[in-house]
Scaffold this active site. Structure first.
Site, PDB file in Angstrom:
ATOM      1  N   LYS A  66       0.869  -1.182   0.000  1.00 16.04           N
ATOM      2  CA  LYS A  66       0.000   0.000   0.000  1.00 16.04           C
ATOM      3  C   LYS A  66       0.898   1.221   0.000  1.00 16.04           C
ATOM      4  CE  LYS A  66      -4.419   0.942   0.112  1.00 16.04           C
ATOM      5  NZ  LYS A  66      -5.530   0.078  -0.351  1.00 16.04           N
ATOM      6  N   ASP A 119      -7.050   4.244  -4.443  1.00 17.40           N
ATOM      7  CA  ASP A 119      -7.701   4.058  -3.142  1.00 17.40           C
ATOM      8  C   ASP A 119      -8.341   5.420  -2.836  1.00 17.40           C
ATOM      9  OD1 ASP A 119      -7.807   1.963  -0.784  1.00 17.40           O
ATOM     10  OD2 ASP A 119      -7.440   3.865   0.191  1.00 17.40           O
TER      11      ASP A 119
HETATM   12  P1  NDP Z   1     -12.979   7.594  -2.635  1.00 18.92           P
HETATM   13  O1  NDP Z   1     -11.928   8.593  -2.431  1.00 18.92           O
HETATM   14  O2  NDP Z   1     -13.540   7.390  -3.993  1.00 18.92           O
HETATM   15  O3  NDP Z   1     -14.192   7.858  -1.655  1.00 18.92           O
HETATM   16  C1  NDP Z   1     -14.014   7.884  -0.282  1.00 18.92           C
HETATM   17  C2  NDP Z   1     -15.341   8.217   0.379  1.00 18.92           C
HETATM   18  O4  NDP Z   1     -15.225   8.071   1.783  1.00 18.92           O
HETATM   19  C3  NDP Z   1     -15.778   9.639   0.152  1.00 18.92           C
HETATM   20  O5  NDP Z   1     -17.171   9.709   0.203  1.00 18.92           O
HETATM   21  C4  NDP Z   1     -15.139  10.368   1.345  1.00 18.92           C
HETATM   22  O6  NDP Z   1     -15.768  11.568   1.690  1.00 18.92           O
HETATM   23  C5  NDP Z   1     -15.327   9.344   2.437  1.00 18.92           C
HETATM   24  N1  NDP Z   1     -14.254   9.465   3.417  1.00 18.92           N
HETATM   25  C6  NDP Z   1     -12.921   9.366   3.199  1.00 18.92           C
HETATM   26  N2  NDP Z   1     -12.232   9.567   4.310  1.00 18.92           N
HETATM   27  C7  NDP Z   1     -13.149   9.818   5.263  1.00 18.92           C
HETATM   28  C8  NDP Z   1     -13.055  10.106   6.627  1.00 18.92           C
HETATM   29  N3  NDP Z   1     -11.873  10.167   7.253  1.00 18.92           N
HETATM   30  N4  NDP Z   1     -14.233  10.289   7.311  1.00 18.92           N
HETATM   31  C9  NDP Z   1     -15.438  10.219   6.672  1.00 18.92           C
HETATM   32  N5  NDP Z   1     -15.577   9.960   5.369  1.00 18.92           N
HETATM   33  C10 NDP Z   1     -14.454   9.754   4.681  1.00 18.92           C
HETATM   34  O7  NDP Z   1     -12.367   6.220  -2.066  1.00 18.92           O
HETATM   35  P2  NDP Z   1     -12.838   4.731  -2.351  1.00 18.92           P
HETATM   36  O8  NDP Z   1     -14.304   4.665  -2.546  1.00 18.92           O
HETATM   37  O9  NDP Z   1     -11.946   4.165  -3.380  1.00 18.92           O
HETATM   38  O10 NDP Z   1     -12.437   4.024  -0.968  1.00 18.92           O
HETATM   39  C11 NDP Z   1     -13.358   3.891   0.109  1.00 18.92           C
HETATM   40  C12 NDP Z   1     -12.906   2.755   1.006  1.00 18.92           C
HETATM   41  O11 NDP Z   1     -12.846   1.527   0.255  1.00 18.92           O
HETATM   42  C13 NDP Z   1     -11.503   2.902   1.614  1.00 18.92           C
HETATM   43  O12 NDP Z   1     -11.496   2.278   2.878  1.00 18.92           O
HETATM   44  C14 NDP Z   1     -10.624   2.101   0.660  1.00 18.92           C
HETATM   45  O13 NDP Z   1      -9.438   1.672   1.276  1.00 18.92           O
HETATM   46  C15 NDP Z   1     -11.552   0.937   0.349  1.00 18.92           C
HETATM   47  N6  NDP Z   1     -11.283   0.184  -0.863  1.00 18.92           N
HETATM   48  C16 NDP Z   1     -11.173   0.787  -2.078  1.00 18.92           C
HETATM   49  C17 NDP Z   1     -10.949   0.020  -3.208  1.00 18.92           C
HETATM   50  C18 NDP Z   1     -10.917   0.618  -4.570  1.00 18.92           C
HETATM   51  O14 NDP Z   1     -10.803  -0.153  -5.522  1.00 18.92           O
HETATM   52  N7  NDP Z   1     -11.016   1.923  -4.737  1.00 18.92           N
HETATM   53  C19 NDP Z   1     -10.767  -1.430  -3.119  1.00 18.92           C
HETATM   54  C20 NDP Z   1     -10.972  -1.982  -1.816  1.00 18.92           C
HETATM   55  C21 NDP Z   1     -11.205  -1.180  -0.728  1.00 18.92           C
HETATM   56  P3  NDP Z   1     -15.032  12.982   1.359  1.00 18.92           P
HETATM   57  O15 NDP Z   1     -15.234  13.153  -0.115  1.00 18.92           O
HETATM   58  O16 NDP Z   1     -15.752  13.972   2.190  1.00 18.92           O
HETATM   59  O17 NDP Z   1     -13.583  12.816   1.747  1.00 18.92           O
HETATM   60  O1  2IT Z   2      -7.808  -1.806  -0.869  1.00 23.86           O
HETATM   61  C1  2IT Z   2      -7.746  -2.254  -2.025  1.00 23.86           C
HETATM   62  O2  2IT Z   2      -7.869  -3.461  -2.262  1.00 23.86           O
HETATM   63  C2  2IT Z   2      -7.542  -1.304  -3.125  1.00 23.86           C
HETATM   64  N1  2IT Z   2      -7.508  -0.109  -2.891  1.00 23.86           N
HETATM   65  C3  2IT Z   2      -7.361  -1.802  -4.522  1.00 23.86           C
HETATM   66  C4  2IT Z   2      -5.947  -2.229  -4.760  1.00 23.86           C
HETATM   67  C5  2IT Z   2      -5.607  -2.587  -6.183  1.00 23.86           C
HETATM   68  O3  2IT Z   2      -4.418  -2.858  -6.403  1.00 23.86           O
HETATM   69  O4  2IT Z   2      -6.479  -2.604  -7.055  1.00 23.86           O
END
Ligand code: NDP
Ligand code: 2IT
Length: 452
Positions: A132, A172
């Site tokens: 990461k 992420d």
């Molecule tokens: P994005 O940046 O697209 O969206 C994040 C969302 O979560 C936004 O709505 C944001 O609100 C909110 N958020 C972020 N930080 C905080 C915080 N500290 N408190 C409250 N709300 C918060 O990220 P993703 O959708 O990609 O990721 C969301 C989660 O999913 C994370 O935990 C990530 O690690 C996990 N994840 C992502 C993957 C991917 O493929 N993208 C794969 C697997 C897991 P705001 O806009 O106000 O910051």
């Molecule tokens: O938490 C996760 O699994 C991710 N943010 C996606 C990682 C990836 O390499 O696609």
């Protein structure tokens, strides 16, 4: 396997050492504790794992690269941020895992994420190690030009440490298609190579269909598999979702497609409660708001005339399905009790470590269906793995083909959890199942390598 006094003693002994070796890293301690609680009994029962110190080795990253990123903002001010790449384990494949840009990013956060990624990637069945990275850079309020210059400056250092057979970053929190485009463009220029060094790329330069949707869709496919064990389905259930980013938007899309009523979405400002349900038309508006206009969910409430709860989280809204899809530790023990009192049936963690250890304990005590992040959100990295395969083969698969692979992978992960996590009375402890199944494959690879 029920936990015994000896198991508890072994866990506390292990955690005392880990905390001493990694001071001031609470998120990392939390992620390790959850895994160690599941796998220590397996280690204790297998002399070869114990003698080879497999868990001690797996909780120490292969390496952490820390570097300064210097860039210039639109006003000409020189800015400096800190960035990291935590290369945790490449025991079963090149390092793989996302990059996070958020002011809350610390080494502890990236170590927890990199550590969990080892087991998640193992569960997908694809050859991917765990890593990461990210920065404490705050993309909020920055212009596109500023984000581009930051990404380019970050890649000026990162490019030395990654490669399609070495380490393959992706998105992420705060890193989506736009940022991956800037990062990839700079890598290509510096390395003078066009290669699958990042995933989540645009479709015109090596990206895979369904990667954008994969984490959210995958979490709902996992949820379907859990519900099916109890003869239930997603259709006609009310769902509460947190977040409104990549994971949340596509989890909502799949839930709606399958006939659920999704009544919430949130961001760090608060949550919206839409009793009418976020239907396809409202979701299209929300996607445009968040993906194109980079707005706030509050504007959804103003546009559709529903409630906006400033500074609050959505877990007080009655539902059968809860999908935390925003960030770590966003659902605590009190939230879990409220959800249970309101008729909760299942939780699928779309985000990484969104439930606190206390919340998980409360939910498991009541024996609800609980799909932990490592299993439930593995669809994103799984399709990243498929993007790497397509890049290596220099071909692109159709949307249907990638989605079929994703569904199969999520079903297989569910089966692995069931095989390792089923208890005598038929309950499936998905946390234990995911941790043990993910661990075994990596541990066996390490054993085969000898002392490395
Ligand atoms: P994005 O940046 O697209 O969206 C994040 C969302 O979560 C936004 O709505 C944001 O609100 C909110 N958020 C972020 N930080 C905080 C915080 N500290 N408190 C409250 N709300 C918060 O990220 P993703 O959708 O990609 O990721 C969301 C989660 O999913 C994370 O935990 C990530 O690690 C996990 N994840 C992502 C993957 C991917 O493929 N993208 C794969 C697997 C897991 P705001 O806009 O106000 O910051
Ligand atoms: O938490 C996760 O699994 C991710 N943010 C996606 C990682 C990836 O390499 O696609």
């Amino acid at each position: 396997m029920a936990s015994t006094a000896t198991d508890t003693e072994a866990l506390e002994r292990f955690m005392t050492g880990l905390v001493r070796r990694n001071p001031g890293e609470p998120e990392f301690h939390q992620a390790v504790r959850e895994v160690a609680e599941s796998v220590l009994p397996v280690v204790e029962a297998h002399a070869e794992y114990r003698d080879a110190c497999i868990l001690e080795r797996l909780t120490e990253p292969d390496r952490i690269i820390t570097f300064r990123v210097t860039w210039q903002d639109d006003a000409g001010n020189v800015r400096a941020n800190r960035a990291w790449r935590v290369q945790f384990s490449n025991a079963i494949g090149p390092y793989k895992g996302g990059l996070r840009f958020h002011p809350t990013v610390t080494q502890s956060v990236l170590k927890f994420l990199g550590f969990e990624q080892i087991f998640k990637n193992s569960l997908t069945g694809l050859p991917m190690g765990g890593a990461k990275g990210g920065s404490n850079f705050n993309p909020r309020g920055k212009s596109t030009g500023e984000v581009m210059r930051f990404c380019q400056a970050m890649m000026r250092e990162l490019h030395r440490h990654i490669g399609e057979d070495t380490d393959v970053p992706a998105g992420d929190i705060g890193v989506g298609a736009r940022e991956i485009g800037f990062l990839f463009g700079q890598y290509m220029r510096l390395a003078n190579r066009f290669t699958g060094v990042l995933t989540g790329k645009g479709l015109s330069f090596g990206g895979s269909l369904v990667r954008t949707e994969a984490t959210g869709y995958g979490a709902v496919y996992f949820l379907q598999n859990m519900l099916a064990v109890r003869g239930e389905e997603v259709a006609s259930k009310t769902a509460v979702v947190s977040g409104s980013g990549n994971v949340a938007l596509y989890a909502i899309e799949k839930l709606v497609e399958l006939g659920a009523t999704v009544v919430t979405a949130s961001d760090s400002g608060g949550f919206i409660h839409d009793p009418h349900g976020i239907d396809a038309e409202r979701l299209a508006w929300l996607k445009d708001l968040k993906e194109a206009r980079r707005g706030r969910v509050r504007e959804y409430a103003e546009h559709f005339g529903c409630a906006y709860h400033e500074g609050a989280r959505p877990w007080g809204i009655p539902c059968q399905l809860a999908l935390p899809c925003a960030t770590q530790n966003e659902l605590d023990g009190g939230d879990a009790r409220t959800l249970l009192d309101n008729g909760l049936v299942a939780v699928a963690e779309g985000a990484n470590m969104p439930c606190t250890l206390d919340a998980i304990r409360v939910l498991l005590e009541r024996r609800i269906l609980f799909g932990p992040a490592k299993a439930a959100n593995a669809g994103g990295v799984a399709v990243s793995g498929l993007e790497q395969s397509q890049n290596a083969l220099r071909i692109s698969w159709s949307r249907e083909e990638v989605d079929r692979h994703l569904q199969t992978i999520m079903r297989d992960i569910h089966e692995k959890c069931r095989a390792e996590g089923a208890t005598d009375d038929g309950f499936i402890h998905y946390v234990r199942g995911a941790n043990i199944a993910g661990f075994r494959k990596v541990a066996d690879a390490l054993l085969a390598y000898g002392v490395v």
